[in-house]
Design a protein around this motif. Structure first.
Motif, PDB file in Angstrom:
ATOM      1  N   MET A   1       0.844  -1.197   0.000  1.00  0.00           N
ATOM      2  CA  MET A   1       0.000   0.000   0.000  1.00  0.00           C
ATOM      3  C   MET A   1       0.878   1.246   0.000  1.00  0.00           C
ATOM      4  O   MET A   1       1.900   1.296   0.683  1.00  0.00           O
ATOM      5  CB  MET A   1      -0.900   0.006   1.248  1.00  0.00           C
ATOM      6  N   ASN A   2       0.473   2.260  -0.756  1.00  0.00           N
ATOM      7  CA  ASN A   2       1.215   3.503  -0.798  1.00  0.00           C
ATOM      8  C   ASN A   2       1.375   4.059   0.610  1.00  0.00           C
ATOM      9  O   ASN A   2       0.440   4.098   1.400  1.00  0.00           O
ATOM     10  CB  ASN A   2       0.471   4.502  -1.694  1.00  0.00           C
ATOM     11  N   GLN A   3       2.577   4.554   0.943  1.00  0.00           N
ATOM     12  CA  GLN A   3       2.900   4.964   2.301  1.00  0.00           C
ATOM     13  C   GLN A   3       1.991   6.081   2.805  1.00  0.00           C
ATOM     14  O   GLN A   3       1.548   6.074   3.952  1.00  0.00           O
ATOM     15  CB  GLN A   3       4.364   5.414   2.364  1.00  0.00           C
ATOM     16  N   LYS A   4       1.664   7.048   1.929  1.00  0.00           N
ATOM     17  CA  LYS A   4       0.852   8.178   2.399  1.00  0.00           C
ATOM     18  C   LYS A   4      -0.576   7.751   2.713  1.00  0.00           C
ATOM     19  O   LYS A   4      -1.196   8.278   3.655  1.00  0.00           O
ATOM     20  CB  LYS A   4       0.863   9.318   1.379  1.00  0.00           C
ATOM     21  N   TYR A   5      -1.100   6.777   1.972  1.00  0.00           N
ATOM     22  CA  TYR A   5      -2.450   6.291   2.274  1.00  0.00           C
ATOM     23  C   TYR A   5      -2.446   5.463   3.563  1.00  0.00           C
ATOM     24  O   TYR A   5      -3.402   5.505   4.342  1.00  0.00           O
ATOM     25  CB  TYR A   5      -2.993   5.470   1.112  1.00  0.00           C
ATOM     26  N   LYS A   6      -1.379   4.734   3.791  1.00  0.00           N
ATOM     27  CA  LYS A   6      -1.236   3.977   5.030  1.00  0.00           C
ATOM     28  C   LYS A   6      -1.196   4.923   6.222  1.00  0.00           C
ATOM     29  O   LYS A   6      -1.800   4.661   7.279  1.00  0.00           O
ATOM     30  CB  LYS A   6       0.031   3.136   4.977  1.00  0.00           C
ATOM     31  N   LEU A   7      -0.513   6.050   6.062  1.00  0.00           N
ATOM     32  CA  LEU A   7      -0.417   7.061   7.106  1.00  0.00           C
ATOM     33  C   LEU A   7      -1.798   7.626   7.445  1.00  0.00           C
ATOM     34  O   LEU A   7      -2.158   7.787   8.616  1.00  0.00           O
ATOM     35  CB  LEU A   7       0.524   8.176   6.644  1.00  0.00           C
ATOM     36  N   ILE A   8      -2.590   7.910   6.411  1.00  0.00           N
ATOM     37  CA  ILE A   8      -3.946   8.440   6.604  1.00  0.00           C
ATOM     38  C   ILE A   8      -4.818   7.428   7.340  1.00  0.00           C
ATOM     39  O   ILE A   8      -5.571   7.786   8.261  1.00  0.00           O
ATOM     40  CB  ILE A   8      -4.561   8.826   5.253  1.00  0.00           C
ATOM     41  N   LEU A   9      -4.723   6.160   6.950  1.00  0.00           N
ATOM     42  CA  LEU A   9      -5.504   5.120   7.609  1.00  0.00           C
ATOM     43  C   LEU A   9      -5.122   4.987   9.083  1.00  0.00           C
ATOM     44  O   LEU A   9      -5.979   4.736   9.944  1.00  0.00           O
ATOM     45  CB  LEU A   9      -5.315   3.783   6.889  1.00  0.00           C
ATOM     46  N   GLN A  10      -3.842   5.168   9.388  1.00  0.00           N
ATOM     47  CA  GLN A  10      -3.397   5.110  10.784  1.00  0.00           C
ATOM     48  C   GLN A  10      -3.949   6.284  11.583  1.00  0.00           C
ATOM     49  O   GLN A  10      -4.300   6.136  12.765  1.00  0.00           O
ATOM     50  CB  GLN A  10      -1.870   5.082  10.838  1.00  0.00           C
ATOM     51  N   ASP A  11      -4.032   7.453  10.957  1.00  0.00           N
ATOM     52  CA  ASP A  11      -4.631   8.612  11.630  1.00  0.00           C
ATOM     53  C   ASP A  11      -6.114   8.374  11.921  1.00  0.00           C
ATOM     54  O   ASP A  11      -6.611   8.726  12.994  1.00  0.00           O
ATOM     55  CB  ASP A  11      -4.474   9.874  10.767  1.00  0.00           C
ATOM     56  N   ILE A  12      -6.804   7.781  10.966  1.00  0.00           N
ATOM     57  CA  ILE A  12      -8.231   7.476  11.156  1.00  0.00           C
ATOM     58  C   ILE A  12      -8.407   6.443  12.261  1.00  0.00           C
ATOM     59  O   ILE A  12      -9.277   6.585  13.135  1.00  0.00           O
ATOM     60  CB  ILE A  12      -8.862   6.978   9.842  1.00  0.00           C
ATOM     61  N   GLN A  13      -7.565   5.413  12.261  1.00  0.00           N
ATOM     62  CA  GLN A  13      -7.666   4.364  13.274  1.00  0.00           C
ATOM     63  C   GLN A  13      -7.390   4.919  14.666  1.00  0.00           C
ATOM     64  O   GLN A  13      -7.964   4.448  15.659  1.00  0.00           O
ATOM     65  CB  GLN A  13      -6.691   3.233  12.950  1.00  0.00           C
ATOM     66  N   ALA A  14      -6.518   5.922  14.754  1.00  0.00           N
ATOM     67  CA  ALA A  14      -6.225   6.543  16.052  1.00  0.00           C
ATOM     68  C   ALA A  14      -7.480   7.164  16.661  1.00  0.00           C
ATOM     69  O   ALA A  14      -7.692   7.103  17.879  1.00  0.00           O
ATOM     70  CB  ALA A  14      -5.136   7.600  15.888  1.00  0.00           C
ATOM     71  N   ILE A  15      -8.331   7.752  15.811  1.00  0.00           N
ATOM     72  CA  ILE A  15      -9.590   8.323  16.286  1.00  0.00           C
ATOM     73  C   ILE A  15     -10.489   7.221  16.845  1.00  0.00           C
ATOM     74  O   ILE A  15     -11.073   7.349  17.927  1.00  0.00           O
ATOM     75  CB  ILE A  15     -10.321   9.068  15.147  1.00  0.00           C
ATOM     76  N   ILE A  16     -10.592   6.119  16.115  1.00  0.00           N
ATOM     77  CA  ILE A  16     -11.438   4.995  16.547  1.00  0.00           C
ATOM     78  C   ILE A  16     -10.943   4.428  17.874  1.00  0.00           C
ATOM     79  O   ILE A  16     -11.734   4.126  18.780  1.00  0.00           O
ATOM     80  CB  ILE A  16     -11.446   3.879  15.479  1.00  0.00           C
ATOM     81  N   ASP A  17      -9.626   4.279  18.008  1.00  0.00           N
ATOM     82  CA  ASP A  17      -9.054   3.644  19.190  1.00  0.00           C
ATOM     83  C   ASP A  17      -9.162   4.516  20.440  1.00  0.00           C
ATOM     84  O   ASP A  17      -9.312   3.990  21.551  1.00  0.00           O
ATOM     85  CB  ASP A  17      -7.579   3.309  18.951  1.00  0.00           C
TER      86      ASP A  17
END
Length: 214
Positions: A1-17
């Motif tokens: 997966m492209n690194q910048k999209y992975k970074l965005i997904l991690q930011d979104i997951q941080a909100i959920i967690d």
């Protein structure tokens, strides 16, 4: 997966967690002003690195207008970054933020010293935050200081000196109230503070008394 999209997904997951009020990724993307500010920052930071400094600053100002959060595009921010509530957060140009860091509203990561003792302008004027740091609402982290890994900063604290890893600091000016080897928290600790042992003992005593009354 492209690194910048992975970074965005991690930011979104941080909100959920870390935000119990957010129940889904869709809700995070639509309703989290902190996430909106971070996503716009990711774009402005990319432009800043490509030397489009004015364009990057304009985009960051648009984000400030829309979210109430000001992140300079020159700041360096790791993955899993979360700004809860968000309004009033300010992050300066030479700030460095590690991974899985949480900020609450009205936090300032600001500059304090702009020139050294010889009158030379400092390149690093803002704080460096380690990994897994939590900064409570209203806290001010000022100057080119280092906040170690796993540090918790209580609400409205003013921090102007380096803080070692695995510490909890409170008050203005801030001082350390907890210093221990890091132990992963069972539950996420909001606002950078956690109950002291005396508080836990008082809670147990009250529970015992209530049982006796019953």
């Amino acid at each position: 997966m492209n690194q910048k999209y992975k970074l965005i997904l991690q930011d979104i997951q941080a909100i959920i967690d870390r935000d119990p009020a957010t129940r889904s990724k869709a809700e995070a993307v639509i309703c989290s002003s902190g996430l909106h500010a971070i996503l716009i920052y990711r774009l402005s930071h990319w432009l800043w690195r490509k030397k489009f400094h004015l364009t990057a600053r304009i985009i960051s100002q648009i984000a400030r207008f829309l979210t109430g959060i000001e992140i300079h595009p020159g700041a360096q921010i790791g993955y899993g970054f979360m700004i809860d509530h968000g309004m009033g957060v300010v992050i300066g140009e030479t700030t460095k933020i590690g991974n899985n860091v949480t900020l609450y509203h009205d936090v300032t990561l600001g500059g304090r010293k702009f020139y050294d003792e010889n009158g030379k302008k400092l390149e690093k004027r803002h704080p460096t935050l380690g990994n897994n740091v939590t900064i409570g609402s209203g806290a001010q982290i000022l100057g080119p200081i280092t906040i170690g890994d796993n540090v918790k900063v209580g609400s409205n604290a003013i921090v102007i000196k380096d803080i070692p890893a695995d510490s909890t600091v409170v008050n203005a000016p801030a001082y350390i109230v907890v210093k221990k080897a890091h132990e992963p928290a069972k539950n996420f600790c909001a606002y950078g503070i956690e109950p002291e042992e005396s508080d836990k003992k008082e809670t147990k005593i009250k529970k015992t008394e209530n049982k006796r009354k019953i």
